[in-house]
Write an enzyme that holds these catalytic residues in place. Structure first.
Site, short mmCIF file in Angstrom:
data_model
loop_
_atom_site.label_atom_id
_atom_site.label_comp_id
_atom_site.label_asym_id
_atom_site.label_seq_id
_atom_site.Cartn_x
_atom_site.Cartn_y
_atom_site.Cartn_z
N LYS A 220 32.60 39.14 -7.30
CA LYS A 220 31.82 39.57 -6.08
C LYS A 220 32.52 39.73 -4.92
CE LYS A 220 27.97 37.52 -3.50
NZ LYS A 220 27.05 36.58 -3.15
N GLY A 283 26.55 34.81 -7.16
CA GLY A 283 27.27 35.07 -8.08
C GLY A 283 26.35 34.69 -9.56
N ARG A 284 25.98 33.52 -9.73
CA ARG A 284 25.38 32.95 -10.86
C ARG A 284 24.18 33.75 -11.04
NH1 ARG A 284 26.12 29.25 -7.11
NH2 ARG A 284 24.45 28.19 -6.07
N HIS A 400 24.74 17.92 -36.88
CA HIS A 400 25.73 17.00 -37.48
C HIS A 400 26.95 16.82 -36.56
CE1 HIS A 400 24.06 18.26 -41.37
NE2 HIS A 400 23.51 19.43 -40.65
N LYS A 524 39.66 24.54 -4.97
CA LYS A 524 40.50 25.88 -5.07
C LYS A 524 41.92 25.84 -3.93
CE LYS A 524 36.65 28.91 -5.68
NZ LYS A 524 35.74 30.10 -4.94
O1 F6P Z 1 32.99 29.05 -8.76
C1 F6P Z 1 32.39 29.58 -7.47
C2 F6P Z 1 32.15 30.86 -7.65
O2 F6P Z 1 32.10 31.47 -6.28
C3 F6P Z 1 31.15 31.14 -8.32
O3 F6P Z 1 29.87 31.06 -7.55
C4 F6P Z 1 31.17 32.52 -8.72
O4 F6P Z 1 30.36 33.09 -9.88
C5 F6P Z 1 32.73 32.72 -9.24
O5 F6P Z 1 33.27 31.64 -8.14
C6 F6P Z 1 33.43 34.01 -9.20
O6 F6P Z 1 33.42 34.60 -7.96
P1 F6P Z 1 33.67 36.18 -7.76
O7 F6P Z 1 32.85 36.85 -8.50
O8 F6P Z 1 33.66 36.53 -6.13
O9 F6P Z 1 35.15 36.50 -8.34
#
Ligand code: F6P
Length: 560
Positions: A220, A283-284, A400, A524
């Site tokens: 994204k 993103g999610r 299991h 990060k």
């Molecule tokens: O883990 C944080 C995050 O921003 C997620 O919300 C997102 O899905 C992922 O990193 C990847 O981000 P991008 O699509 O910008 O690479």
């Protein structure tokens, strides 16, 4: 501003803290009055419970009768939903209001599956035509790759697609590719690379012919370090493998999925090969956007549209079904009940389908990145538990491994058991016959978790007295059973939308911003700071003593 203090954008200006709301306090009193809830008694007292506590949505049948709830509990939970204005926030989301308050963004994944003639406006602009324009471009591209019409630098047909992305740019398509394998072109392999551990890319490239490989760089922001690092390594591998081809080869082997054209260009991918989406797609929540391109190539544009139709069916249900029969609302409220009044810390999602092996991993991001928050939408610390730890793997394997703890451990772990009436066609008669055994296990687990086995029942089997406590099952472990028709693209879309909206409901009740993810930032930033210490031995200011010692030891072990 409405009666509950929510403003038009779904902001929670001055909302009464959840635990001070009369509806929450009524639930607390009700919980105390209920005391120990015994499912045997609830079922004995109501012959129609299974029928009454079930709901149908599209191809999904949800049985929630094995929950520790009564009619009164459900009524009080619905009153809580009304008091917290879940419906108001839902409508604000569908309308395109900026309900992601900390990022000032609309939350419009539902527009990604809106029909062509729908109107969804962001800042006065209808976004639906743009959504369909990208879907149409994706469909054209996917068809060319599938037909062998899109060829690589040497003119060879594409045989392998490698999606490079992480988090929401990986988990959705990777999960859905596994889930829908029987619908894929079996002679076109799709691989997924996410981890910055070079081993991930190394294994994904193993045995590949660069001339026949297409890379999809999914990000994204197009600034995510893992993705850009892997994509750079993949580009170098491609150019080297093609015998030192020049950068023009990249145009035939790399496409980008992103909201960030300038960064895509800077990376060296022609924006003509970019499929865009927008900042109002989290993103999610993005896998039904351009992020789904790898899946669309695998299953074809028509199947991808069936998937979107499945999402939309549940969107419509969530928007219009009355609270008593609104499946995402019910599931969300049940989670609020256990987290708030039973101290449940985790939630298991247990799909009885090998094809759903990545489903729970996908839900972990959806749920935990959304609702892993500890301040409310105004930034005030919350005094109530928010999102649970979500975990689980497909049955029967888990039976299991860790089901022992579900049955006889000390923790309260609500679970979802997900199964399908029909096995996939491709299995053939002998393997398809195993499906009954698989589903018998699902039903048996729901029964055992709910009703257990009393000490008297154990004794009646002639078990020696000293062993009776060990072989007794308390029961009363709550489960929702989701019985779907079959694992088709549409049903997968329905299932995902069900969970998306469940997570939404919980965030609304808990008064948190389910659409930001500031919690992933600190790690990060620190990783960027620590890396030079590992590679160059650079002095890193502000390293704590423990981390500094670990860095020193690491350098020593690496001979640096
Ligand atoms: O883990 C944080 C995050 O921003 C997620 O919300 C997102 O899905 C992922 O990193 C990847 O981000 P991008 O699509 O910008 O690479």
């Amino acid at each position: 501003m409405n009666a509950d203090g929510a403003d038009a954008a779904g902001g929670a200006a001055g909302r009464t803290p959840l635990d001070r709301m009369p509806e929450w306090q009524a639930l607390a009193r009700h919980r105390a009055e209920l005391g120990e809830v015994r499912l045997r008694a609830l079922f004995d007292g109501d012959a129609a419970r299974a029928e009454r506590y079930s709901v149908r949505v599209g191809d999904l049948y949800l049985d929630y009768s094995k929950h520790l709830v009564t009619d009164e509990t459900l009524a009080l939970l619905r009153e809580l939903a009304a008091a917290t204005d879940v419906a108001g926030l839902r409508d604000a989301m569908f309308r395109g209001d900026r309900i992601n308050v900390t990022e000032g963004r609309a939350v419009l994944h539902t527009a990604l599956r809106a029909p062509r003639d729908a109107v969804v406006e962001v800042d006065g602009e209808n976004v639906v035509p743009g959504v369909h324009a990208v879907l149409d471009r994706m469909a054209g591209f996917a068809a060319r790759v599938r037909d062998g019409d899109w060829t690589g630098h040497t003119g060879a047909r594409i045989r392998t697609v490698v999606n490079i992305g992480i988090g929401g740019s990986d988990l959705g398509p990777a999960m859905a590719y596994e889930a829908l394998l029987p619908y894929t072109l079996r002679d076109l392999d799709v691989r997924f690379v996410s981890n910055v551990d070079g081993a991930d890319l190394h294994e994904a490239l193993h045995g590949l012919d660069a001339a026949e490989t297409l890379f999809i760089v999914a990000s994204k922001t197009f600034t995510t370090i893992e993705t850009i690092t892997n994509a750079t390594s993949a580009k170098n591998w491609l150019l080297e493998s093609l015998g030192g081809a020049d950068a023009s080869a990249v145009a035939k082997h790399f496409v980008a999925l992103s909201t960030n054209g300038p960064e895509v260009e800077r990376f060296g991918i022609d924006t003509a090969n970019m499929f865009e989406f927008w900042d109002w797609v989290g993103g999610r929540y993005s896998f039904d956007s351009a992020i789904g391109l790898s899946l669309m190539i695998a299953i074809g544009p028509d199947r991808f549209r069936e998937l979107l139709d499945g999402f939309r069916l549940v969107d419509d249900h969530f928007r219009t079904a009355p609270p008593e029969a609104n499946a995402p609302l019910l599931l969300g409220l049940l989670g609020v009940w256990y987290g708030g009044f039973f101290d449940a810390q985790s939630h298991a999602v247990l799909p009885y389908s090998h094809y759903l092996s990545r489903f729970t991993a996908y839900l972990q991001q959806l749920d935990m990145e959304s609702n892993g928050k500890s301040v409310d939408r105004e930034g005030r610390p919350v005094d109530w538990d928010t999102g649970p730890v979500v975990w689980g793997t497909p049955g029967t394997n888990g039976q299991h491994a860790y089901y022992q703890l579900l049955h006889q451990g000390t923790r309260m772990i609500p679970a979802d058991l997900i199964g399908f009436a029909r096995p996939v066609d491709e299995l053939g008669p002998e393997l398809a016959a195993q499906h009954d055994l698989l589903m018998a296990n699902l039903f048996a687990q729901g029964q055992a978790l709910a009703f257990g086995k009393t000490a008297d029942e154990v004794r009646a089997e002639g078990v020696p007295e000293e062993q009776v406590p060990h072989r007794t099952f308390h029961g009363d472990h709550p489960t929702t059973t989701v019985l779907a028709t079959e694992l088709s693209p549409s049903v997968l879309g329905q299932l995902i939308a069900l969970y998306e909206h469940k997570v939404f409901v919980q965030g609304a009740v808990w008064d948190i911003d389910s659409f930001d993810q500031w919690g992933v930032e600190l790690g990060k930033v620190l990783a960027k700071r620590v890396e030079p210490a590992l590679t160059e031995g650079a002095e890193v200011a502000g390293l704590d003593a423990s981390t500094a010692a670990l860095v020193a030891r690491y350098r020593q072990l690496r001979g640096r």
